[in-house]
Design an enzyme around this catalytic site. Structure first.
Site, PDB file in Angstrom:
ATOM      1  N   TYR A  72       0.815  -1.219   0.000  1.00  0.00           N
ATOM      2  CA  TYR A  72       0.000   0.000   0.000  1.00  0.00           C
ATOM      3  C   TYR A  72       0.851   1.273   0.000  1.00  0.00           C
ATOM      4  CZ  TYR A  72      -4.028  -2.983   1.130  1.00  0.00           C
ATOM      5  OH  TYR A  72      -5.014  -3.939   1.095  1.00  0.00           O
ATOM      6  N   LYS A 121       3.738 -15.617   2.167  1.00  0.00           N
ATOM      7  CA  LYS A 121       3.720 -16.355   0.897  1.00  0.00           C
ATOM      8  C   LYS A 121       5.189 -16.598   0.536  1.00  0.00           C
ATOM      9  CE  LYS A 121       1.468 -17.948  -2.731  1.00  0.00           C
ATOM     10  NZ  LYS A 121       0.683 -19.191  -2.656  1.00  0.00           N
ATOM     11  N   ASP A 170      -2.619 -18.550   1.212  1.00  0.00           N
ATOM     12  CA  ASP A 170      -3.728 -19.196   0.506  1.00  0.00           C
ATOM     13  C   ASP A 170      -4.332 -20.329   1.338  1.00  0.00           C
ATOM     14  OD1 ASP A 170      -1.232 -20.264   0.126  1.00  0.00           O
ATOM     15  OD2 ASP A 170      -1.459 -20.695  -2.006  1.00  0.00           O
ATOM     16  N   ASP A 179      -5.277  -7.135   5.656  1.00  0.00           N
ATOM     17  CA  ASP A 179      -6.485  -6.420   5.263  1.00  0.00           C
ATOM     18  C   ASP A 179      -7.546  -7.420   4.813  1.00  0.00           C
ATOM     19  OD1 ASP A 179      -8.195  -4.403   4.589  1.00  0.00           O
ATOM     20  OD2 ASP A 179      -7.043  -3.644   2.884  1.00  0.00           O
ATOM     21  N   ASP A 220     -10.897  -9.104   7.299  1.00  0.00           N
ATOM     22  CA  ASP A 220     -12.284  -8.937   6.854  1.00  0.00           C
ATOM     23  C   ASP A 220     -12.953 -10.300   6.692  1.00  0.00           C
ATOM     24  OD1 ASP A 220     -12.075  -6.186   6.791  1.00  0.00           O
ATOM     25  OD2 ASP A 220     -13.078  -5.997   4.847  1.00  0.00           O
TER      26      ASP A 220
END
Ligand code: NAD
Length: 359
Positions: A141, A187, A219, A243, A247
């Site tokens: 970000y 990852k 994943d 993020d 959620d």
């Protein structure tokens, strides 16, 4: 104690839910003999409308001079077409950066009275008690260089050892005070940044011998989170993965409106519900104030170091949910109520706590 709190109500349902949280903080001050002063300041779309800037200098000055900041939510369709610098969300990103907030704490618990509210089976979600620690000020970000043209676009995902180390320490410290289990999500089979992340976590682990550390690929963790959420305690992850995963985890609790967060790292912490400004229900006395009230509890605990006071707020929320009261978003609620009535009920519980019943 004397504490000065800046209140950034923001947009949409923000003013409705922060009003209830401020009233709960006032109830805490009265019951425990503290003096809290509240300073309202503008952020987001409300600030754009007033000054053209989603984070006016006066707001930042007020936040920096406070012991803690309580925020509602920002954004809404009225500002969706504004240029990036004048969008409500950019005010929030700038505020987090300006206050040096690098660790975002998002607890996700499933209340026994709401086990049926989740779309997942009650036997999967019951007993879930997670603490997400999301890196907040680095990664994709904020990575430079970034560029956009209609033919090619670039974003970059940089992390340095100190950036990983400081947020990982927050996660290890929390794990050692909770159930002593930490899963670090990355990852590392594909991304160099994740290899560094994993190495830093492994290098820190010997300093926390009581914490069991596990690594997971993002994943497969995304699946494990909704198939066996009870297996996890503290979840540490970088900005983008955090993020998305936090959620996803909100589904476990049954409503976005229930979940609080704390952003820490600088001298002043920022406390806000995880939901947005919910323009579809704004101004209708329908918003669930519990996420913001529990954010106020996190403010008391992490921002002001007032543990018993935080527990009093959480106990009042717990009692209200047990009694079957809740806003319309809570499917299991036997006694639907509006934002203000539910806030009043919780506030009364802070003043006159009922004896806790074992879960
Ligand atoms: P949202 O979280 O505002 O709403 C998603 C859904 O959840 C809606 O149906 C809404 O009614 C419901 N909901 C949210 N909070 C609730 C509450 N307290 N009680 C009951 N129901 C609730 O997400 P969105 O619709 O994607 O975004 C709306 C606006 O909020 C956008 O402008 C977005 O950019 C902004 N946003 C802000 C933040 C923030 O301030 N931190 C976070 C997310 C989204």
């Amino acid at each position: 104690m004397d504490a000065h709190i800046t209140v950034l109500a923001g947009d949409g349902v923000g003013p409705e839910v922060t009003a209830e949280a401020v009233a709960c903080l006032s109830a805490v001050a009265e019951r425990f003999g503290h003096r809290f002063t509240f300073q309202d300041a503008l952020i987001g779309g409300a600030a754009v409308d007033a000054s053209g800037d989603p984070l006016p200098e006066a707001t930042l000055t007020s936040c920096r001079a406070s012991h803690a900041v309580l925020l509602g939510a920002v954004g809404g369709p009225a500002w969706d077409r504004h240029p990036r610098a004048q969008r409500p969300e950019s005010g929030l990103l700038r505020l987090r950066k300006a206050l040096g907030l690098f660790a975002n704490l998002r607890p996700v618990t499933v209340h026994p009275a709401l086990e049926d509210a989740s779309p997942l089976k009650p036997e999967v979600v019951c007993g879930t008690d997670l603490m997400f620690v999301r890196e907040l000020s680095g990664g994709l970000y904020f990575g430079e260089p970034r560029s956009y043209s209609d033919d090619a676009a670039v974003n970059t995902l940089p992390y340095t050892r100190p950036e990983v180390e400081r947020v990982a320490k927050v996660a290890f410290d929390l794990a050692s005070r909770r159930r002593k289990r930490l899963v670090s999500v990355d990852k590392a089979n594909v991304l160099e940044t994740s290899r560094l992340w994993r190495k830093v976590v492994d290098d820190l682990a010997p300093a926390y011998p009581d914490v069991a550390v596990q690594h997971a690929y993002v994943d497969s963790f995304a699946m494990a989170l909704i198939t066996r959420p009870r297996d996890f305690d503290v979840v540490l992850t970088e900005n983008l993965f955090g993020d998305i995963l936090s959620d996803e985890a909100a589904v476990l609790a049954g409503s976005l409106g229930l979940l609080p967060s704390a952003s820490l790292g600088g001298s002043v912490g920022l406390f806000e519900p995880i939901h947005g400004s919910a323009p579809d229900i704004a101004g209708q006395d329908r918003a669930n104030p519990i996420g913001t009230i529990l954010s106020a509890a996190m403010l008391l605990r992490h921002g002001l170091g007032l543990e018993a006071e935080a527990a009093a707020v959480e106990g009042a929320v717990d009692a209200v949910l047990r009694s079957g009261h809740g806003t319309g978003d809570l499917q299991g609620a036997r006694h639907p109520q509006g934002t203000r009535a539910l806030g009043t009920r919780i506030r009364e519980g802070i003043h006159a706590p009922v004896a806790a019943t074992p879960r």
